[in-house]
Write a protein that holds these residues in place. Sequence first.
Motif, mmCIF file in Angstrom:
data_model
loop_
_atom_site.group_PDB
_atom_site.id
_atom_site.type_symbol
_atom_site.label_atom_id
_atom_site.label_comp_id
_atom_site.label_asym_id
_atom_site.label_seq_id
_atom_site.Cartn_x
_atom_site.Cartn_y
_atom_site.Cartn_z
ATOM 1 N N HIS A 229 0.848 -1.198 0.000
ATOM 2 C CA HIS A 229 0.000 0.000 0.000
ATOM 3 C C HIS A 229 0.885 1.249 0.000
ATOM 4 O O HIS A 229 0.984 1.952 1.015
ATOM 5 N N PRO A 230 1.512 1.536 -1.110
ATOM 6 C CA PRO A 230 2.410 2.704 -1.147
ATOM 7 C C PRO A 230 1.684 4.025 -0.887
ATOM 8 O O PRO A 230 2.276 4.942 -0.317
ATOM 9 N N ASP A 231 0.417 4.132 -1.285
ATOM 10 C CA ASP A 231 -0.299 5.384 -1.048
ATOM 11 C C ASP A 231 -0.502 5.627 0.446
ATOM 12 O O ASP A 231 -0.293 6.746 0.944
ATOM 13 N N LYS A 232 -0.908 4.575 1.183
ATOM 14 C CA LYS A 232 -1.086 4.707 2.627
ATOM 15 C C LYS A 232 0.252 4.950 3.324
ATOM 16 O O LYS A 232 0.348 5.712 4.297
ATOM 17 N N ALA A 233 1.302 4.290 2.818
ATOM 18 C CA ALA A 233 2.633 4.513 3.398
ATOM 19 C C ALA A 233 3.062 5.966 3.205
ATOM 20 O O ALA A 233 3.648 6.588 4.099
ATOM 21 N N ALA A 234 2.753 6.505 2.024
ATOM 22 C CA ALA A 234 3.100 7.907 1.766
ATOM 23 C C ALA A 234 2.360 8.827 2.720
ATOM 24 O O ALA A 234 2.897 9.845 3.179
ATOM 25 N N GLN A 235 1.100 8.500 3.038
ATOM 26 C CA GLN A 235 0.333 9.303 3.978
ATOM 27 C C GLN A 235 0.968 9.273 5.374
ATOM 28 O O GLN A 235 1.047 10.281 6.069
ATOM 29 N N GLN A 236 1.437 8.067 5.765
ATOM 30 C CA GLN A 236 2.109 7.946 7.059
ATOM 31 C C GLN A 236 3.392 8.769 7.095
ATOM 32 O O GLN A 236 3.704 9.422 8.101
ATOM 33 N N VAL A 237 4.133 8.741 5.988
ATOM 34 C CA VAL A 237 5.363 9.539 5.918
ATOM 35 C C VAL A 237 5.034 11.034 6.006
ATOM 36 O O VAL A 237 5.753 11.810 6.659
ATOM 37 N N ALA A 238 3.942 11.445 5.359
ATOM 38 C CA ALA A 238 3.532 12.837 5.449
ATOM 39 C C ALA A 238 3.159 13.204 6.887
ATOM 40 O O ALA A 238 3.478 14.303 7.376
ATOM 41 N N ASP A 239 2.484 12.273 7.582
ATOM 42 C CA ASP A 239 2.155 12.510 8.988
ATOM 43 C C ASP A 239 3.419 12.626 9.836
ATOM 44 O O ASP A 239 3.503 13.443 10.761
#
Length: 396
Positions: A229-239
Amino acid sequence: MTDDGLPGDLRAENAIRVGQEPRNRAEAMRKIVWILPWLIFLGSPVQDLTSGHHSTAATAAGWVALISFTGVYLTLVFRNMGRSFGGRFVGALVLLLGTLAVVLSLTLGKPWLGLFVYVSVTCGATLPQRIAYGAVGANTLAMVLVGLHVGLDDWSLVLVVLLLGFAMMGVKQLVRTTVELRKARATVAQLAANEERLRLARDLHDLLGHSLSLITLKSELAGRMLPDHPDKAAQQVADIEQVSRQALVDVREAVTGYRRPRLSAELAGTQVALTAASVTADVPAEPDLTGVPEESESALAWALREAVTNVVRHSGATRCTVEVLHRQTLDGPVLELSVEDNGSGGSGKGPGNGLTGLTERLEKAGGTLEAGRVKQGFRLVARVPVDTPPPVGSGA
């Protein structure tokens, strides 16, 4: 630090240090300037010796006695002979001055009565306070008796002798009080610095502990999500980036001493932190802060942050309930924060640095802290006083 226990910038530079030896050249010069005007009372004895009214032997003896008297007086008041004298030696020199004043006044006449002024000044400047009272009084009485014998016509000199003795006692006490006040100010400044260091240590622990725990959790989530889930991972990185930036801002504000966390903001952050840690959260949306001082609200916000950090990092809990309620106690109305989870409460056998800091912070705001294991987990309760009783039924 100086010899008297004062920091260099708080030392009583302008103190005369009456009856004590000067510590440096500047103090010696100040004492000279302060002492020299008082030698005006030697004018009458000097004029009497130079007038030719006495025999050669009496004049020579008078000069020797006058020089000796002046030397003893300056030695006692100036104290410049290496070290301070012992109490008995000072008393002996004061007695010698009084004896010389009596003998010279009786033998050479009333122009020498001015010497009693120096005896009185020396008593007030060098003797302990409880002894100086009697010594000044005895010296004044001796002058009155000698004055009656030699035919003193200006009795205002008696009042000068008495008042100058007590004035010197007051000056000496004022110098001592000034030095003590400066020492007290230095002590208060040191205690304030220590308190500020403790405050900064508590703030940094609370700030970084919470933020770094959240960053760690989100980093682990991003690592697990990255392959599928790269999109969700990117969201976590943004957080993670957002939390890091906020942590940096919080640390800067804590260092400058202006940071006062708001309870409502901490409740919102609590929801995010617990959800990210897969903990089912029951958190009130908006607390009722009626009558709660800003310092008390800040203390509760810190307590909430520390409690949630412990839940996320140490407890292993799956459920956490947060309550903020107004309660009426025997000590008056309070605002109570309760954080309860179903975890183990951590592996520590005693309160950690976070709970110790919270206890100090709440006590400073007039509140209390209770923390311990309950039947189904761990519970932390923080209470702070409320200025005015809230309306009936208020709560969050």
